[in-house]
Design an enzyme around this catalytic site. Structure first.
Site, PDB file in Angstrom:
ATOM      1  N   HIS A  88      31.592  -3.680 -21.192  1.00 11.24           N
ATOM      2  CA  HIS A  88      32.967  -4.131 -21.410  1.00 11.24           C
ATOM      3  C   HIS A  88      33.779  -3.076 -22.151  1.00 11.24           C
ATOM      4  O   HIS A  88      34.986  -2.942 -21.912  1.00 11.24           O
ATOM      5  CB  HIS A  88      33.009  -5.449 -22.181  1.00 11.24           C
ATOM      6  CG  HIS A  88      34.409  -5.961 -22.325  1.00 11.24           C
ATOM      7  ND1 HIS A  88      35.063  -6.611 -21.291  1.00 11.24           N
ATOM      8  CD2 HIS A  88      35.325  -5.847 -23.323  1.00 11.24           C
ATOM      9  CE1 HIS A  88      36.295  -6.891 -21.668  1.00 11.24           C
ATOM     10  NE2 HIS A  88      36.479  -6.433 -22.886  1.00 11.24           N
ATOM     11  N   HIS A 123      40.481   0.555 -28.984  1.00 16.44           N
ATOM     12  CA  HIS A 123      41.822   0.693 -28.399  1.00 16.44           C
ATOM     13  C   HIS A 123      42.654   1.689 -29.214  1.00 16.44           C
ATOM     14  O   HIS A 123      43.387   2.501 -28.648  1.00 16.44           O
ATOM     15  CB  HIS A 123      42.539  -0.652 -28.375  1.00 16.44           C
ATOM     16  CG  HIS A 123      41.903  -1.661 -27.471  1.00 16.44           C
ATOM     17  ND1 HIS A 123      41.716  -1.436 -26.134  1.00 16.44           N
ATOM     18  CD2 HIS A 123      41.417  -2.905 -27.720  1.00 16.44           C
ATOM     19  CE1 HIS A 123      41.140  -2.497 -25.587  1.00 16.44           C
ATOM     20  NE2 HIS A 123      40.950  -3.392 -26.529  1.00 16.44           N
TER      21      HIS A 123
END
Length: 299
Positions: free
Chosen positions: A233, A260
């Site tokens: 993921h 991120h």
């Protein structure tokens, strides 16, 4: 090789991760050289997919413009980027992308339903010429390295008995993405979900759209889709975050305990110097064109 869009408009309704309310999303084809564009139909605001429009990276990648935001864009962008789509409008009627099952497989099915359409203009890609890296004192690292292939190499290390150390290398093709990356779900820890809900967030989070762990085990009755679903993921997220480059990547993405936020810093750092990259035309670049032809062949 030509630019790509979808052959027809398709839409879906799902729940937003944080507000937990229904969100309608529609994918619409665009003409050549228009790029990836988000549109908030409830606000009448267009938000192009650009690095400068990233406004938050703490819990997800969030885009914004003129005070209007669209949250959790990385999963849908991961699927769009994996399919090599260059031009597309994503219309939503709220400030979140539907989370679906916490992976990108539902978005892949939506794109498959729409079909792929080739446009007249030649496709461009960004080729890494010089290694660029972002690292932290805590040992976290993300990097882009020169390569004639498209590689995502990721490792994670969690102090949790179910996760621990995991590593996965993804050699890009659409088929490999659909089979080995797109089905991997986001994950979170029970105490984090409880904390976020106390702040009015994660209202839509459940074991239907995430892997949930307590201090010692997975709480989802059906368990994992892969033994190393967690690191897969992370690659799914990274593919989505690299879409902010504005072009399909030719090179190697390498990360250890990436995020991120670090991915956002990496895309910004790459563009700080023209020595780090070149924009190539895939009508003219034979070697790189062959890489994409193979990657797209059976999709």
């Amino acid at each position: 090789m030509k630019q790509r869009t979808i052959a027809k408009s398709v839409e879906i309704i799902g729940v937003g991760l944080h507000k937990g309310i229904p969100v309608k999303m529609r994918l619409e084809p665009l003409e050549e050289d228009m790029g990836i564009i988000f549109y908030r139909s409830d606000e009448g605001v267009t938000i192009p997919l650009k690095i400068e429009n990233v406004v938050d990276t703490k819990m997800a990648t969030v885009l914004g413009k003129d005070g209007v935001v669209i949250s959790t864009v990385e999963h849908i962008l991961s699927a769009i980027y994996a399919y090599g789509i260059d031009n597309l409008r994503i219309v939503v009627d709220n400030d979140e992308i539907p989370v679906l099952d916490g992976s990108s497989s539902g978005y892949c099915m939506l794109i498959d339903e729409a079909g792929i359409k080739e446009l007249n203009a030649s496709k461009k890609a960004i080729k890494i010429k010089k290694e660029v890296e972002i690292s932290t004192q805590e040992g976290k690292k993300v990097a882009l390295k020169p390569s004639n292939h498209i590689i995502y190499d990721f490792s994670i290390d969690f102090e949790h008995p179910v996760i621990g150390q995991q590593k996965f290398l993804f050699d890009y093709s659409i088929d490999e993405y659909k089979e080995n990356i797109s089905k991997a779900r986001t994950f979170g820890f029970l105490h984090e979900v409880q904390y976020l809900r106390s702040m009015g967030l994660a209202q839509g989070a459940s074991m239907e759209n995430a892997i949930v762990l307590d201090n010692s085990k997975i709480l989802n009755p059906d368990g994992l889709r892969y033994d190393n679903e967690f690191v897969r993921h992370k690659i799914l997220d990274a593919v989505g975050d690299m879409s902010l480059l504005g072009y399909t990547l030719v090179g190697e993405y390498n990360a250890h305990k990436g995020s991120h936020h670090l991915n956002h810093l990496l895309t910004k750092k790459l563009y700080e110097s023209a020595e780090n990259y070149e924009i190539i035309d895939l009508e003219e670049a034979d070697e790189e064109s062959k890489v994409f032809e193979i990657a797209y062949a059976r999709a």
